[in-house]
Write a protein that holds these residues in place. Sequence first.
Motif, PDB file in Angstrom:
ATOM      1  N   PHE A  33       0.815  -1.214   0.000  1.00 11.83           N
ATOM      2  CA  PHE A  33       0.000   0.000   0.000  1.00 11.83           C
ATOM      3  C   PHE A  33       0.853   1.270   0.000  1.00 11.83           C
ATOM      4  O   PHE A  33       0.542   2.229  -0.712  1.00 11.83           O
ATOM      5  N   ALA A  34       1.906   1.311   0.810  1.00 17.33           N
ATOM      6  CA  ALA A  34       2.716   2.534   0.892  1.00 17.33           C
ATOM      7  C   ALA A  34       3.307   2.876  -0.467  1.00 17.33           C
ATOM      8  O   ALA A  34       3.300   4.037  -0.891  1.00 17.33           O
ATOM      9  N   ALA A  35       3.797   1.871  -1.167  1.00 17.40           N
ATOM     10  CA  ALA A  35       4.368   2.114  -2.495  1.00 17.40           C
ATOM     11  C   ALA A  35       3.294   2.545  -3.479  1.00 17.40           C
ATOM     12  O   ALA A  35       3.503   3.446  -4.297  1.00 17.40           O
ATOM     13  N   GLY A  36       2.127   1.909  -3.408  1.00 16.67           N
ATOM     14  CA  GLY A  36       1.024   2.308  -4.281  1.00 16.67           C
ATOM     15  C   GLY A  36       0.617   3.749  -4.055  1.00 16.67           C
ATOM     16  O   GLY A  36       0.343   4.494  -5.011  1.00 16.67           O
ATOM     17  N   HIS A  37       0.596   4.172  -2.798  1.00 12.19           N
ATOM     18  CA  HIS A  37       0.242   5.559  -2.496  1.00 12.19           C
ATOM     19  C   HIS A  37       1.290   6.530  -3.038  1.00 12.19           C
ATOM     20  O   HIS A  37       0.953   7.640  -3.465  1.00 12.19           O
ATOM     21  N   GLU A  38       2.555   6.120  -3.027  1.00 20.66           N
ATOM     22  CA  GLU A  38       3.591   6.986  -3.577  1.00 20.66           C
ATOM     23  C   GLU A  38       3.437   7.122  -5.093  1.00 20.66           C
ATOM     24  O   GLU A  38       3.667   8.194  -5.659  1.00 20.66           O
ATOM     25  N   VAL A  39       3.013   6.048  -5.755  1.00 22.42           N
ATOM     26  CA  VAL A  39       2.724   6.126  -7.192  1.00 22.42           C
ATOM     27  C   VAL A  39       1.600   7.132  -7.444  1.00 22.42           C
ATOM     28  O   VAL A  39       1.663   7.938  -8.375  1.00 22.42           O
ATOM     29  N   VAL A  40       0.581   7.109  -6.591  1.00 22.28           N
ATOM     30  CA  VAL A  40      -0.530   8.066  -6.713  1.00 22.28           C
ATOM     31  C   VAL A  40      -0.026   9.485  -6.479  1.00 22.28           C
ATOM     32  O   VAL A  40      -0.345  10.405  -7.239  1.00 22.28           O
ATOM     33  N   ARG A  41       0.779   9.680  -5.417  1.00 21.70           N
ATOM     34  CA  ARG A  41       1.277  11.022  -5.096  1.00 21.70           C
ATOM     35  C   ARG A  41       2.094  11.613  -6.239  1.00 21.70           C
ATOM     36  O   ARG A  41       2.036  12.814  -6.493  1.00 21.70           O
ATOM     37  N   GLN A  42       2.847  10.773  -6.914  1.00 23.49           N
ATOM     38  CA  GLN A  42       3.671  11.259  -8.026  1.00 23.49           C
ATOM     39  C   GLN A  42       2.889  11.354  -9.335  1.00 23.49           C
ATOM     40  O   GLN A  42       3.457  11.706 -10.371  1.00 23.49           O
ATOM     41  N   LYS A  43       1.600  11.038  -9.273  1.00 26.20           N
ATOM     42  CA  LYS A  43       0.681  11.196 -10.411  1.00 26.20           C
ATOM     43  C   LYS A  43       1.191  10.492 -11.666  1.00 26.20           C
ATOM     44  O   LYS A  43       1.188  11.053 -12.766  1.00 26.20           O
ATOM     45  N   LYS A  44       1.628   9.255 -11.475  1.00 27.85           N
ATOM     46  CA  LYS A  44       2.030   8.451 -12.621  1.00 27.85           C
ATOM     47  C   LYS A  44       0.790   8.148 -13.460  1.00 27.85           C
ATOM     48  O   LYS A  44      -0.304   7.935 -12.927  1.00 27.85           O
ATOM     49  N   ARG A  45       0.952   8.092 -14.756  1.00 24.90           N
ATOM     50  CA  ARG A  45      -0.182   7.953 -15.655  1.00 24.90           C
ATOM     51  C   ARG A  45       0.033   6.851 -16.689  1.00 24.90           C
ATOM     52  O   ARG A  45       1.155   6.447 -16.969  1.00 24.90           O
ATOM     53  N   ASP A  46      -1.096   6.367 -17.227  1.00 25.34           N
ATOM     54  CA  ASP A  46      -1.121   5.389 -18.328  1.00 25.34           C
ATOM     55  C   ASP A  46      -0.426   4.082 -17.963  1.00 25.34           C
ATOM     56  O   ASP A  46       0.212   3.448 -18.798  1.00 25.34           O
ATOM     57  N   LEU A  47      -0.561   3.668 -16.711  1.00 25.11           N
ATOM     58  CA  LEU A  47       0.068   2.430 -16.261  1.00 25.11           C
ATOM     59  C   LEU A  47      -0.773   1.219 -16.643  1.00 25.11           C
ATOM     60  O   LEU A  47      -2.004   1.257 -16.566  1.00 25.11           O
ATOM     61  N   THR A  48      -0.105   0.158 -17.040  1.00 25.56           N
ATOM     62  CA  THR A  48      -0.740  -1.153 -17.131  1.00 25.56           C
ATOM     63  C   THR A  48      -0.459  -1.855 -15.813  1.00 25.56           C
ATOM     64  O   THR A  48       0.698  -2.157 -15.498  1.00 25.56           O
TER      65      THR A  48
END
Length: 280
Positions: free
Chosen positions: A32-47
């Motif tokens: 979860f912590a890593a997933g939240h960091e992906v959200v915070r950095q606003k990564k886009r178009d991920l598969t």
Amino acid sequence: MAEFLSLHDAVARYVDDGATVAMEGFTHLIPFAAGHEVVRQKKRDLTLIRMTPDLIYDQLIGAGCAKKVIFSWGGNPGVGSLHRLRDAVEKGWPHKIEILEHSHAAMACAFEAGAAGLPLAVLRGYVGSELPNVNDQIKFIECPFTGERLAAVPSVRPDVSIVHAQKADRKGNVLVEGIVGVQKEAVLAARHSIVTVEEIVDDLTTQPDYHPNTCIIPGWAISAVVVAVKGAYPSYTHGYYDRDNRFYKEWDVIARDRDTFTAWLDANVYNASSSAEGDA
């Protein structure tokens, strides 16, 4: 060899827009912590690839990070549907996403094949199933030795795999305890990998919970190790903390409404700092 990084730096370095990302962990050790960091950095178009996408993928989808999800079961365990996933698939909010569904067996075999460097996985499965009608990545082949009809699926080879575990030593070797899903295979199959852990120890082999059959992910297979205390919360980490069952029930209410979800995301992800430490 594994490098010790902060969670921010690990995600910034290895998770690019448009990347194929696997986040694994079964029942516990969900990153979860890593997933939240992906959200915070606003990564886009991920598969996004995960055998059992649950709350963390609901959050990533609702935050607009995903363009496609490859999975074998999706839901809020013991509660019900993933409402952000359904909203994206059925109504295109925050945007339309593509889904590709497999069986559990096929996903596990695909991770194994990826870890072995093979282009495909072969299994006895999908006989009588309707999934091949909606998933064009399921093919049937004939065994060259027996003539048996078998199913084949592409191997899973993510750009980056992200998993959580209990401990790492100072060489970057990682100890995984409790229910072990496909974390090891996910790391070995990926071009890069990020492993978050609860703590760093000097030597895994001197730990009281170490035994000869312990699952160790070797440091040479890992790109980055990150200390993230309670990095699997609200899921659990065996030997460290319990699952927050109340939150899984609360999520059903939070995720049903777009405004409620957006407010939760603002308060608990965007405006919350990473809990990871940067070095060992």
